[in-house]
Design an enzyme around this catalytic site. Structure first.
Site, PDB file in Angstrom:
ATOM      1  N   ASP A 186       0.517 -48.463  -1.512  1.00  0.00           N
ATOM      2  CA  ASP A 186       1.691 -48.269  -2.352  1.00  0.00           C
ATOM      3  C   ASP A 186       2.294 -49.622  -2.738  1.00  0.00           C
ATOM      4  OD1 ASP A 186       3.904 -46.447  -3.347  1.00  0.00           O
ATOM      5  OD2 ASP A 186       5.041 -47.678  -1.933  1.00  0.00           O
ATOM      6  N   GLU A 246      -2.167 -49.549  -5.753  1.00  0.00           N
ATOM      7  CA  GLU A 246      -1.236 -49.207  -6.824  1.00  0.00           C
ATOM      8  C   GLU A 246      -0.786 -50.558  -7.379  1.00  0.00           C
ATOM      9  OE1 GLU A 246       2.612 -46.365  -7.561  1.00  0.00           O
ATOM     10  OE2 GLU A 246       2.647 -47.670  -5.799  1.00  0.00           O
TER      11      GLU A 246
END
Length: 715
Positions: A359, A395
């Protein structure tokens, strides 16, 4: 509260609680603390919780350590650290705050939103609180790590063969009627035969689990009577979240997670974890003190330079935040870097997971405040003999202006490709003119990944993810409807690139429903047959809806859970998705290893890839610039395969011709004599007038229905 000095010196490694039948070693990093207590919890004869404190007097290399005999697995513990209270300089030591072990393998209990969780005095934030947080916070747990893996080993599925399915552990099975009720919403439920069979039958090869590191809900969410559902609020990076355990939270969650992984592996399904190392549940300076802040606030979190003018404690400006969650982990810090690497290796070697999706990766890849692809973390992962061989997905953006890095992550990282998402949404749902960008995305996004030795499989293609509309909502809503989140519909993106096809939300209009289902099928077929790694969001294949909520992070209820009832399921989309994945799996032409070159792969053979104008000619430069063109065909040549036949070995040509028509009107297709497909058969179609089994031959003219995909296989 008891107190004893019967602590052996122990050792400063490994960090955490290391259990053996004879004794348990405790080691915790807090280089600026002046004193440390290990706190053990049990029950007195009346069933009331009792805390016993053991002072750790040994400290070396910034690590406090000690060893105790006769500690049973399941024992709950925490730490209390004393030292300076000087927040302006990153010291928030407070012996009245019970702290989770950063290396705890499991946690017991949860936290309650209470003033005691905060290290400072609520009414005077510059002062240290004396309110004990133990009654309202969780405990770490001593774990026996032994487990019989029965020969389970890494699957190492090649990227070209990988199909990712993003799901939430609880939401996927909470309403599943074929999962035993007591297992629904748990690791055991996810590993149950009904779920594994469904995933295998659909054709996915890997599940990407939304965060399962132990996390807790933010106070601001709890105050609204909601909870953090997605889990992007981690605090214990070695501990599987106890809330997903059907068997208990005194270490049983560890064994249950392992059983889930073993079951999925037996079904041919890899396990990828969505990991949140960029920030923690301690949030900003006004957040709760749960672990790192009370042990090494100065080192673990990135700081901002002090403002100009009089120096002093800036309560609102202590941390540097590019995560949008109040803090950013300092991956250059000794503890933070070591913890991230140790955590990753633990999940691979001890928990047998197959990879990670990071993330907000740019938040971690920074030297100081600048993104640096030569930062310590990326270098360490790249040379690590364990980590460099697992699946690593980034990401490639954070919330800062300079943090958007799609196409720029170094090898061997693959990336979530939001440009694929946006381009395909625009093509199918918004009538954006032209097909140049569409062709680039379908062929693997060479503009992003071909210039530095990477392949199309460095692109994780997706149409939806947990963050945003579901596929059904994407074709049913043009505006977000997040009122249930309690933020006056201000949260969530307004850039949805969606289309409601005439009515906002659900409708009884059969014509609109049929069009929505066809558009959903178009998007799924396109995703499954594009070059790159497809990622499907759980439930999209069967029409899951969140009722227009495009930010359901706090909806731990039917809004987010997958509804398994067939009543309103889009089972036609399911069958189409399953068929597309089967084609991808069975034919290498639809998942080629190398970049397309537009030239023959064997002497005298057809081009590996050709783009076709509806008139039947190959696309010209003028055609690529035609903004009115809303349909295109593509020929993909399969390498000849040798397969036994009735008269011995024969050559099989598994080439494909795909037509995409995003217009709201039929598209006339000319198929003159060509070197690509002399004769073929429709094998997949969203056009009712051209169903699977329809014969096609050179010289024929076809009419492709409005908003449809037709896939022809050569014969």
């Amino acid at each position: 509260m008891g107190e004893t000095a019967s602590v052996w010196p122990g050792r400063n490694w490994p960090l955490g609680a290391t259990w053996t039948r004879a004794s348990t070693n405790f080691a915790v990093y807090a280089p600026n603390a002046t004193a440390m207590w290990l706190c053990l919890f049990d029950e007195d004869p009346d069933g009331q919780e009792r805390e016993t404190r053991h002072e750790l007097t040994e400290a070396s290399l910034g690590i406090w350590h000690g060893e105790l005999p006769d500690i049973a697995p399941g024992t709950r513990y925490g730490y209390r650290a004393d030292g300076a209270w000087d927040p302006a300089n990153g010291h928030r030591f407070n012996v009245d705050k019970l702290l989770l072990d950063p290396y705890s393998l499991a946690t017991a209990g949860t936290i309650r939103h209470d003033r005691a969780l905060f290290g400072y005095d609520w009414d005077h934030p510059e002062e240290r609180s004396t309110e004990d947080s133990a009654p309202v916070t969780a405990r770490s747990v001593v774990v026996d790590p032994s487990f019989d893996w029965e020969g389970d080993a890494p699957m190492k599925t090649r990227w070209r063969d990988t199909v990712i399915y993003e799901l939430h552990v609880k939401g996927f099975t909470q309403l599943h009627d074929r999962v035993p009720e007591h297992l629904r919403g748990t690791y055991a439920g996810l590993g149950s035969p009904a779920v594994v069979d469904y995933l295998r039958d659909l054709g996915v090869t890997a599940v990407e689990l939304l965060p399962v590191h132990q996390f807790f809900s933010e106070p601001s969410i709890l105050e609204r009577g909601l909870s953090n559902y997605w889990g992007y609020n981690s605090i214990a990076y070695f501990a599987p979240d106890g809330g997903y355990s059907s068997s208990g939270d005194r270490g049983q969650q560890v064994s249950e997670f392992k059983e889930m992984v073993k079951s999925l592996h037996r079904g041919g399904i890899e396990v990828i974890l969505d990991v949140v190392y960029n920030h923690t549940a301690e949030a900003g300076p006004a957040g709760p003190t749960l672990s790192f802040r009370g042990l090494d606030d100065k080192g673990f979190y990135k700081r901002v330079p002090p403002p100009d003018g009089p120096q002093g404690w800036q309560f609102d400006d202590t941390y540097w935040d590019v995560t949008g969650c109040g803090n950013t982990v300092n991956s250059w810090d000794n503890l933070a870097l070591r913890l991230i690497l140790d955590s990753l290796r633990y999940w691979v070697t001890e928990m047998h997971v197959d990879g990670f999706r990071f993330d907000l990766m740019p938040a971690l890849a920074r030297t100081g405040t600048e993104v640096d692809f030569h930062c310590a973390l990326l270098i360490a992962i790249g040379q690590d003999p364990v980590l460099r061989h697992v699946k690593l997905i980034a990401e490639p953006w954070d919330v800062s202006m300079d943090g958007y890095l799609v196409g720029r992550m170094p090898p061997p990282w693959v990336e979530w490709n939001d440009q694929y998402r946006d381009t395909l949404r625009d093509f199918w749902l918004r009538g954006t003119g032209g097909v140049r960008n569409v062709a680039t995305r379908l062929a693997g996004s060479s503009d992003l990944y071909a210039d530095d030795g990477r392949s199309a499989y460095n692109s994780v293609n997706f149409i939806t993810s947990h963050d945003g509309f579901t596929l059904r909502d994407l074709v049913s809503y043009e505006r977000k409807h997040n009122e249930a989140n309690g933020e006056d519909n201000r949260d969530g993106s307004d850039n949805n690139r969606s289309c409601n096809h005439g009515v906002e939300g659900e409708t009884d209009d059969a014509r609109i429903i049929a069009l929505r289902r066809r558009q959903a099928a178009n998007l799924m077929v396109t995703l499954c047959l594009s070059n790159g790694v497809p990622m499907i969001t759980a439930g999209d294949e069967r029409g899951r809806t969140q009722r227009g909520n495009n930010n359901a992070y706090c909806q731990d209820n039917e809004i987010s859970w997958l509804d398994w009832r067939p009543d309103d399921a889009w089972l036609d989309v399911y069958e189409t998705t399953k068929a597309a994945l089967r084609l991808r799996r069975e034919h290498t032409a639809l998942r080629q290893r190398h970049w397309f070159e537009g030239s023959p792969t064997i002497p005298g053979g057809p081009k590996d890839l050709a783009w076709l104008h509806p008139s039947g000619r190959e696309m010209t430069e003028a055609d690529w610039g035609d903004a009115s063109l809303s349909g295109v065909g593509t020929f993909m040549s399969g390498a000849p395969l040798r397969e036994p036949g009735p008269s011995g070995e024969q050559l099989i040509d598994n080439s494909f011709l795909l037509w995409f028509n995003a217009a709201d009107r039929p598209m006339e297709i000319a198929l003159p004599a060509n070197e690509w497909v002399q004769a073929g058969e429709v094998v997949l179609s969203t056009d009712e007038t051209l169903p699977a089994g329809t014969g096609v031959k050179a010289g024929q003219e076809l009419v492709i229905g409005p908003r449809t995909v037709v896939v022809v296989s050569s014969t």
